[in-house]
Write an enzyme that holds these catalytic residues in place. Structure first.
Site, PDB file in Angstrom:
ATOM      1  N   TYR A 136      -2.081  -0.245  10.953  1.00  0.00           N
ATOM      2  CA  TYR A 136      -2.177  -0.935   9.661  1.00  0.00           C
ATOM      3  C   TYR A 136      -0.964  -0.636   8.796  1.00  0.00           C
ATOM      4  O   TYR A 136      -0.299  -1.546   8.282  1.00  0.00           O
ATOM      5  CB  TYR A 136      -3.450  -0.519   8.920  1.00  0.00           C
ATOM      6  N   THR A 139       0.817  -1.208   0.000  1.00  0.00           N
ATOM      7  CA  THR A 139       0.000   0.000   0.000  1.00  0.00           C
ATOM      8  C   THR A 139       0.853   1.262   0.000  1.00  0.00           C
ATOM      9  O   THR A 139       2.026   1.243   0.420  1.00  0.00           O
ATOM     10  CB  THR A 139      -0.899   0.007   1.258  1.00  0.00           C
ATOM     11  N   ASP A 140       0.251   2.361  -0.427  1.00  0.00           N
ATOM     12  CA  ASP A 140       0.924   3.662  -0.354  1.00  0.00           C
ATOM     13  C   ASP A 140       1.017   4.184   1.069  1.00  0.00           C
ATOM     14  O   ASP A 140       1.811   5.090   1.365  1.00  0.00           O
ATOM     15  CB  ASP A 140       0.223   4.695  -1.244  1.00  0.00           C
ATOM     16  N   GLU A 141       0.238   3.617   1.993  1.00  0.00           N
ATOM     17  CA  GLU A 141       0.206   4.153   3.359  1.00  0.00           C
ATOM     18  C   GLU A 141       1.517   3.957   4.102  1.00  0.00           C
ATOM     19  O   GLU A 141       1.760   4.606   5.117  1.00  0.00           O
ATOM     20  CB  GLU A 141      -0.958   3.550   4.141  1.00  0.00           C
ATOM     21  N   LYS A 160       2.044  -3.234   7.425  1.00  0.00           N
ATOM     22  CA  LYS A 160       2.374  -3.434   6.014  1.00  0.00           C
ATOM     23  C   LYS A 160       3.822  -3.038   5.735  1.00  0.00           C
ATOM     24  O   LYS A 160       4.509  -3.692   4.928  1.00  0.00           O
ATOM     25  CB  LYS A 160       1.421  -2.647   5.129  1.00  0.00           C
TER      26      LYS A 160
END
Length: 363
Positions: A161, A135-137, A165
């Protein structure tokens, strides 16, 4: 080694779209390993019930004996790893599952994959790939004038989260550099499309707008995300799997930066058009600003130049075309919606958005 791809988390939103797309476009057999948590739904794959190239295995990526036996039995040429807990709000309320699945589960999967890969013949080892979907997060938050995230951006996760990741990304990188495991990583922006569990912004707003319920928007609604149509994302993953350079990371984005409030207003207008207005009021009247999420990242934006330049992938859908398809799908697939919006889902929504005013309904 067979022409088989093992897909973890293939009953989820992106995973099920990937499987359907690959069965339609490729000759490979697909094995779907999924634990079937609340967001996993085999109904997404009902059309493959008689497909001889598809197999479902109910299990956890952290179950090493199960993963070991599956790899030995099916001898896959690739693993595409989607399986993850992925909802930020849930990670804030209860991060335990995110560490167990995203960190411990990925570690267990990597260990069994490494053992399997070590036992392959030299030619098969060279052809094998492990593709990790992220993810970009993991990159943190951007300011209004900051350049979009590139693959060289330092990690700065701001939620449990995102941190889980980021940890899984680092493990995948380490298994390539330490053991030589032929890995690939993709980091994507916000996805939308069919089969997305309706705790996420776009399906939640579509369904609440349809029913004349309040449309909760965090904070001032000015948070910006880059939106990627899920079928474009799946095509990007397939491109990276086929052409990507081992050990590399590829950012996948839609070049569609939008404020949350703009997304919600656009959906209101489309639902008004497709479903008709309830009485004479626009569904925009249902928008309700609620207390902001703790640590809410202000802006995400992805620089997808690398995958476009090196692999030739570009998104086919604009946001305008993709959101029209998405709203129409949710309005036309009420049986699917009923199946996934169970009592546990309703209980979660009531807990998460308890501050939304009850009186703001259109009848």
């Amino acid at each position: 080694m067979d022409n088989t791809i093992v897909v973890t988390g293939g009953a989820g939103f992106i995973g099920s779209n990937f499987i359907l797309q690959r069965v339609e476009r490729d000759s490979a057999s697909i094995v779907n390993l999924d634990k079937l948590t609340y967001a996993g739904n085999l109904c997404n794959l009902r059309s493959l019930s008689s497909e001889p190239r598809y197999e479902f295995v109910h299990g956890d990526i952290a179950d090493r004996s199960l993963v070991h036996s599956l790899l030995e039995r099916r001898k896959p040429r690739a693993i595409v790893h989607f399986a993850a807990e992925s909802h930020v709000d849930r990670s804030i309320r209860g991060p335990d599952d995110f560490i167990r699945t995203n960190v411990d589960g990925t570690f267990a999967l990597l260990e069994e994959t490494r053992a399997y890969w070590d036992g392959l013949a030299v030619q098969a080892r060279d052809k094998f790939r492990f593709l990790h979907v992220s993810t970009d997060e993991v990159y943190g938050s951007l300011g209004p004038a900051d350049s979009p995230f590139s693959e060289t951006k330092a990690y700065a996760p701001n939620s449990p989260y995102a941190a889980s990741k980021a940890a899984s990304d680092h493990l995948v990188r380490a298994y390539h550099h330490t053991y030589g495991l032929p890995t690939l990583t993709t980091n994507c922006s916000n996805n939308y499309g069919r089969f997305q569990f309706p705790e996420k912004l776009i399906p939640l707003v579509i369904l609440n707008a349809r029913d004349g319920k309040p449309l909760p928007v965090y904070g001032d609604g000015q948070n910006v995300r880059d939106w990627l149509y899920v079928e474009d994302h799946c095509a990007a993953i397939a491109t990276v799997l086929r052409q990507g350079q081992v050990g590399q990371t590829y950012n996948v984005g839609g070049w569609n930066e939008k404020r949350n409030i703009d997304i919600v207003e656009t959906i209101c207008d489309i639902v008004d058009e497709m479903a008709g207005r309830r009485r004479t009021e626009s569904r925009r009247e249902l928008i309700t600003f609620v207390k902001d999420r703790p640590g809410h990242d202000r802006r995400y934006a992805m620089d997808a130049t690398k995958i476009e330049r090196e692999l030739g992938w570009r998104p086919l859908e604009t946001f305008e075309s993709g959101i029209q398809k998405t709203v129409r799908w949710y309005l036309e697939n009420q049986d699917w919606v009923r199946e996934v919006t169970s009592g546990s889902y309703r209980q979660w929504m009531e807990t998460q958005y308890s501050s939304v005013t009850k009186e703001k309904h259109l009848s």
